[in-house]
Design a protein around this motif. Sequence first.
Motif, short mmCIF file in Angstrom:
data_model
loop_
_atom_site.label_atom_id
_atom_site.label_comp_id
_atom_site.label_asym_id
_atom_site.label_seq_id
_atom_site.Cartn_x
_atom_site.Cartn_y
_atom_site.Cartn_z
N ARG A 132 0.82 -1.21 0.00
CA ARG A 132 0.00 0.00 0.00
C ARG A 132 0.85 1.27 0.00
O ARG A 132 0.40 2.31 -0.44
N LEU A 133 2.08 1.18 0.52
CA LEU A 133 3.02 2.30 0.49
C LEU A 133 4.25 1.87 -0.28
O LEU A 133 4.56 0.68 -0.36
N PRO A 134 4.98 2.83 -0.86
CA PRO A 134 6.11 2.49 -1.74
C PRO A 134 7.34 2.00 -0.97
O PRO A 134 7.52 2.29 0.21
N LEU A 152 4.98 9.11 -1.91
CA LEU A 152 4.13 8.78 -0.76
C LEU A 152 2.75 9.41 -0.92
O LEU A 152 1.73 8.75 -0.68
N ASP A 153 2.73 10.67 -1.33
CA ASP A 153 1.44 11.36 -1.52
C ASP A 153 0.57 10.64 -2.54
O ASP A 153 -0.65 10.51 -2.33
N GLN A 154 1.16 10.16 -3.62
CA GLN A 154 0.39 9.43 -4.64
C GLN A 154 -0.23 8.17 -4.05
O GLN A 154 -1.41 7.87 -4.29
N HIS A 155 0.54 7.44 -3.27
CA HIS A 155 0.03 6.23 -2.65
C HIS A 155 -1.06 6.55 -1.62
O HIS A 155 -2.07 5.85 -1.53
N ALA A 193 -6.74 6.76 0.09
CA ALA A 193 -7.90 7.58 0.49
C ALA A 193 -9.04 7.42 -0.49
O ALA A 193 -10.21 7.40 -0.09
N GLY A 194 -8.75 7.29 -1.76
CA GLY A 194 -9.78 7.12 -2.78
C GLY A 194 -10.49 5.79 -2.66
O GLY A 194 -11.65 5.66 -3.02
#
Length: 83
Positions: A41-43, A59-62, A67-68
């Motif tokens: 779920r995280l890079p 990190l923000d993208q992940h 959140a989506g």
Amino acid sequence: MNAPTRIERIPHWPQMMTRKLAADYCCLSEAQFEREIIDGRLPNPVKLGGRDHWHRPTLDQHLERIAGAAYDWRKDSPLYAER
């Protein structure tokens, strides 16, 4: 007056963060942060200066993707039903 927290002391998060700082950025313990990486779920980290670092925009993208995909309990609640 309480001393500022680690997060409050960092007004502008750096582009590259160590494990502790990246976990703080995500409001997770280091153990929780590691589990999210293992779950995909995280890079994964990148090496910088011989140490593991996380790229904040990645990190923000992940986090946006997580959140989506988050479950919105309100849609199933009669309190929030459309009238």
